[in-house]
Motif scaffolding. Structure first.
Motif, PDB file in Angstrom:
ATOM      1  N   UNK A 155      34.079  19.174 -32.581  1.00 15.06           N
ATOM      2  CA  UNK A 155      35.134  18.490 -31.829  1.00 15.06           C
ATOM      3  C   UNK A 155      34.748  18.357 -30.358  1.00 15.06           C
ATOM      4  N   UNK A 156      34.067  19.349 -29.818  1.00 20.08           N
ATOM      5  CA  UNK A 156      33.629  19.283 -28.427  1.00 20.08           C
ATOM      6  C   UNK A 156      32.546  18.226 -28.263  1.00 20.08           C
ATOM      7  N   UNK A 157      31.614  18.168 -29.201  1.00 13.92           N
ATOM      8  CA  UNK A 157      30.549  17.165 -29.139  1.00 13.92           C
ATOM      9  C   UNK A 157      31.144  15.758 -29.149  1.00 13.92           C
ATOM     10  N   UNK A 158      32.117  15.534 -30.017  1.00 19.90           N
ATOM     11  CA  UNK A 158      32.764  14.220 -30.049  1.00 19.90           C
ATOM     12  C   UNK A 158      33.474  13.916 -28.729  1.00 19.90           C
ATOM     13  N   UNK A 160      32.663  15.069 -25.750  1.00 22.13           N
ATOM     14  CA  UNK A 160      31.664  14.760 -24.720  1.00 22.13           C
ATOM     15  C   UNK A 160      31.226  13.310 -24.847  1.00 22.13           C
ATOM     16  N   UNK A 161      31.028  12.839 -26.079  1.00 20.23           N
ATOM     17  CA  UNK A 161      30.666  11.430 -26.282  1.00 20.23           C
ATOM     18  C   UNK A 161      31.753  10.511 -25.742  1.00 20.23           C
ATOM     19  N   UNK A 162      33.002  10.864 -25.978  1.00 23.09           N
ATOM     20  CA  UNK A 162      34.118  10.051 -25.480  1.00 23.09           C
ATOM     21  C   UNK A 162      34.142  10.042 -23.951  1.00 23.09           C
ATOM     22  N   UNK A 163      33.864  11.195 -23.340  1.00 28.87           N
ATOM     23  CA  UNK A 163      33.810  11.263 -21.884  1.00 28.87           C
ATOM     24  C   UNK A 163      32.716  10.348 -21.351  1.00 28.87           C
ATOM     25  N   UNK A 164      31.553  10.372 -21.975  1.00 30.62           N
ATOM     26  CA  UNK A 164      30.438   9.528 -21.527  1.00 30.62           C
ATOM     27  C   UNK A 164      30.828   8.055 -21.579  1.00 30.62           C
ATOM     28  N   UNK A 165      31.407   7.631 -22.685  1.00 36.04           N
ATOM     29  CA  UNK A 165      31.804   6.229 -22.811  1.00 36.04           C
ATOM     30  C   UNK A 165      32.883   5.857 -21.802  1.00 36.04           C
ATOM     31  N   UNK A 166      33.831   6.765 -21.592  1.00 35.86           N
ATOM     32  CA  UNK A 166      34.891   6.490 -20.621  1.00 35.86           C
ATOM     33  C   UNK A 166      34.327   6.349 -19.217  1.00 35.86           C
ATOM     34  N   UNK A 167      33.401   7.215 -18.865  1.00 31.77           N
ATOM     35  CA  UNK A 167      32.828   7.163 -17.520  1.00 31.77           C
ATOM     36  C   UNK A 167      32.123   5.833 -17.281  1.00 31.77           C
ATOM     37  N   UNK A 168      31.405   5.370 -18.297  1.00 33.26           N
ATOM     38  CA  UNK A 168      30.694   4.095 -18.157  1.00 33.26           C
ATOM     39  C   UNK A 168      31.640   2.921 -17.952  1.00 33.26           C
ATOM     40  N   UNK A 169      32.858   3.050 -18.446  1.00 31.23           N
ATOM     41  CA  UNK A 169      33.807   1.933 -18.365  1.00 31.23           C
ATOM     42  C   UNK A 169      34.525   1.856 -17.026  1.00 31.23           C
ATOM     43  N   UNK A 170      34.313   2.850 -16.157  1.00 35.75           N
ATOM     44  CA  UNK A 170      34.978   2.866 -14.851  1.00 35.75           C
ATOM     45  C   UNK A 170      34.527   1.663 -14.024  1.00 35.75           C
ATOM     46  N   UNK A 171      35.447   1.106 -13.274  1.00 34.55           N
ATOM     47  CA  UNK A 171      35.154  -0.096 -12.498  1.00 34.55           C
ATOM     48  C   UNK A 171      35.641   0.059 -11.059  1.00 34.55           C
ATOM     49  N   UNK A 172      35.419   1.214 -10.485  1.00 31.13           N
ATOM     50  CA  UNK A 172      35.807   1.418  -9.084  1.00 31.13           C
ATOM     51  C   UNK A 172      34.803   0.741  -8.167  1.00 31.13           C
ATOM     52  N   UNK A 173      35.261   0.081  -7.118  1.00 27.75           N
ATOM     53  CA  UNK A 173      34.338  -0.603  -6.199  1.00 27.75           C
ATOM     54  C   UNK A 173      33.646   0.375  -5.256  1.00 27.75           C
ATOM     55  N   UNK A 174      32.596  -0.119  -4.606  1.00 26.50           N
ATOM     56  CA  UNK A 174      31.870   0.617  -3.552  1.00 26.50           C
ATOM     57  C   UNK A 174      31.242   1.900  -4.073  1.00 26.50           C
ATOM     58  N   UNK A 240      33.317  22.731 -19.848  1.00 25.69           N
ATOM     59  CA  UNK A 240      34.113  23.895 -20.199  1.00 25.69           C
ATOM     60  C   UNK A 240      34.834  23.670 -21.521  1.00 25.69           C
ATOM     61  N   UNK A 241      34.755  24.664 -22.382  1.00 22.93           N
ATOM     62  CA  UNK A 241      35.492  24.636 -23.641  1.00 22.93           C
ATOM     63  C   UNK A 241      36.712  25.539 -23.537  1.00 22.93           C
ATOM     64  N   UNK A 242      37.799  25.101 -24.162  1.00 28.20           N
ATOM     65  CA  UNK A 242      39.026  25.898 -24.215  1.00 28.20           C
ATOM     66  C   UNK A 242      39.698  25.622 -25.553  1.00 28.20           C
ATOM     67  N   UNK A 243      39.932  26.692 -26.313  1.00 27.39           N
ATOM     68  CA  UNK A 243      40.604  26.570 -27.615  1.00 27.39           C
ATOM     69  C   UNK A 243      39.883  25.604 -28.552  1.00 27.39           C
ATOM     70  N   UNK A 244      38.553  25.678 -28.536  1.00 27.13           N
ATOM     71  CA  UNK A 244      37.770  24.858 -29.438  1.00 27.13           C
ATOM     72  C   UNK A 244      37.650  23.405 -29.051  1.00 27.13           C
ATOM     73  N   UNK A 245      38.084  23.057 -27.856  1.00 30.44           N
ATOM     74  CA  UNK A 245      38.040  21.670 -27.400  1.00 30.44           C
ATOM     75  C   UNK A 245      37.357  21.588 -26.042  1.00 30.44           C
ATOM     76  N   UNK A 246      36.965  20.377 -25.672  1.00 33.02           N
ATOM     77  CA  UNK A 246      36.434  20.165 -24.337  1.00 33.02           C
ATOM     78  C   UNK A 246      37.592  20.212 -23.354  1.00 33.02           C
TER      79      UNK A 246
END
Length: 329
Positions: A155-158, A160-174, A240-246
């Protein structure tokens, strides 16, 4: 700087948390009996609780009476102290860490609402004073245990993958350039020198196979039009993991625009071959980006292992893991 108004000035902290490793965990990770979390840089500025107390009394007196202790840390940029139950104090170890403090102070408040997990909240950014020559920061404490290579739940590995994809989708300027914003080929000479240096150490690493793999991945094409927002330092100790989750992601002093392959490094610095398949199935990556990610994991590990071999058991153990994992598939 204005302070957050909802800080709980709690009592004595617990044993673990942000960057928290107990002595047993440290010794398990370190193959050398003499190895401890010691000074990791020749030009490291000496930091202790007395210094932190002086800085707080001068610049943040309302929090100066809170209980404080230094946290045993796998980090190489900042000394970390837990302050009360809900805060941490971060002080750069060298002048090279100053940029990270300032980058986090600027970007964490803007990035936090866009991310799927908790990230550090910046409470205060301090100025050089009382003999300390660098800016420093107070952040909110985040509970959890740092991940360790090969032990992350699925569940943590999944996540982390979701975090990576979310970060790439950020569109903040500058956006600033990420810490690792160059093409992989730009670090070729440094990585090859580090690979060769491993031959002089008593390490069970197939250097010839590593060099051959490196030659393959550095030949993979990269179009700078692919650049995206990246974290750029997704080491297990920053997760950081907490209760079996990221539960949280830490250390945003390297963020910015760069090759999205850089944030694929958990595939090799965190995952086993089985969980690497889970990660790949849940992260958005084509084959070329995946291979560049392998290269970024290799280049980081190759530099880290000789540099931190005798001073940072957490980082050096992870580097050994990476240099074996990159050869397994």
């Amino acid at each position: 700087m204005a302070l957050s108004q909802d800080i709980d000035l709690g009592a004595e902290p617990g044993a673990h948390g942000w960057f928290g490793f107990d002595d047993t965990a440290i010794m398990h990770l370190c193959p050398h009996a003499r190895c401890r979390l010691a000074a990791v840089h020749a030009d490291q500025f000496p930091v202790d609780a007395d210094l932190v107390g002086r800085l707080l009394r001068r610049q943040l007196p309302a929090y100066a009476q809170l209980p404080m202790r230094r946290v045993a840390s796998g980090g190489t940029v900042n000394a970390v102290f837990r302050l009360g139950r809900d805060l941490s104090v971060r002080l750069p170890l060298t002048a090279d860490g100053v940029g990270s403090v300032l980058l986090e102070s600027r970007w964490l408040p803007r990035l936090a609402p866009l991310l799927p997990v908790a990230v550090p909240g910046v409470v205060f950014t301090g100025e050089p004073s009382d003999g300390f020559p660098f800016p420093w920061a107070v952040h909110r404490w985040l509970d959890g245990r740092p991940l360790v290579e090969g032990r992350a739940p699925d569940a943590v590995v999944r996540a982390v993958a979701r975090f990576v994809d979310t970060f790439r989708s950020i569109d903040l300027p500058d956006a600033p350039p990420a810490h690792r914003s160059t093409p992989l080929a730009a670090v070729d000479a440094e990585a090859r020198a580090a690979f060769e240096s491993l031959r002089s150490f008593d390490e069970e690493i197939d250097v010839d196979a590593v060099v051959s793999t490196w030659a393959r991945v550095t030949a993979v094409p990269y179009d700078e039009a692919q650049r995206r927002w990246i974290h750029s330092d997704l080491m297990p100790s920053n997760l950081l993991a907490a209760n079996g989750r990221l539960g949280a992601v830490l250390d945003f002093g390297t963020v910015g625009i760069g090759d999205p392959a850089v944030d694929l490094i958990p595939a090799w610095n965190l995952c086993t071959p089985r969980s690497r398949e889970i990660f790949r199935n849940h992260v958005d990556s084509d084959d070329l980006t995946w291979e560049r990610g392998r290269g970024w994991a290799m280049s980081m590990a190759a530099v880290q292992l000789p540099y931190y071999r005798d001073t940072n058991p957490i980082i050096s153990a992870n580097a050994r893991w990476v240099l074996r994992q990159v050869l397994t598939d």
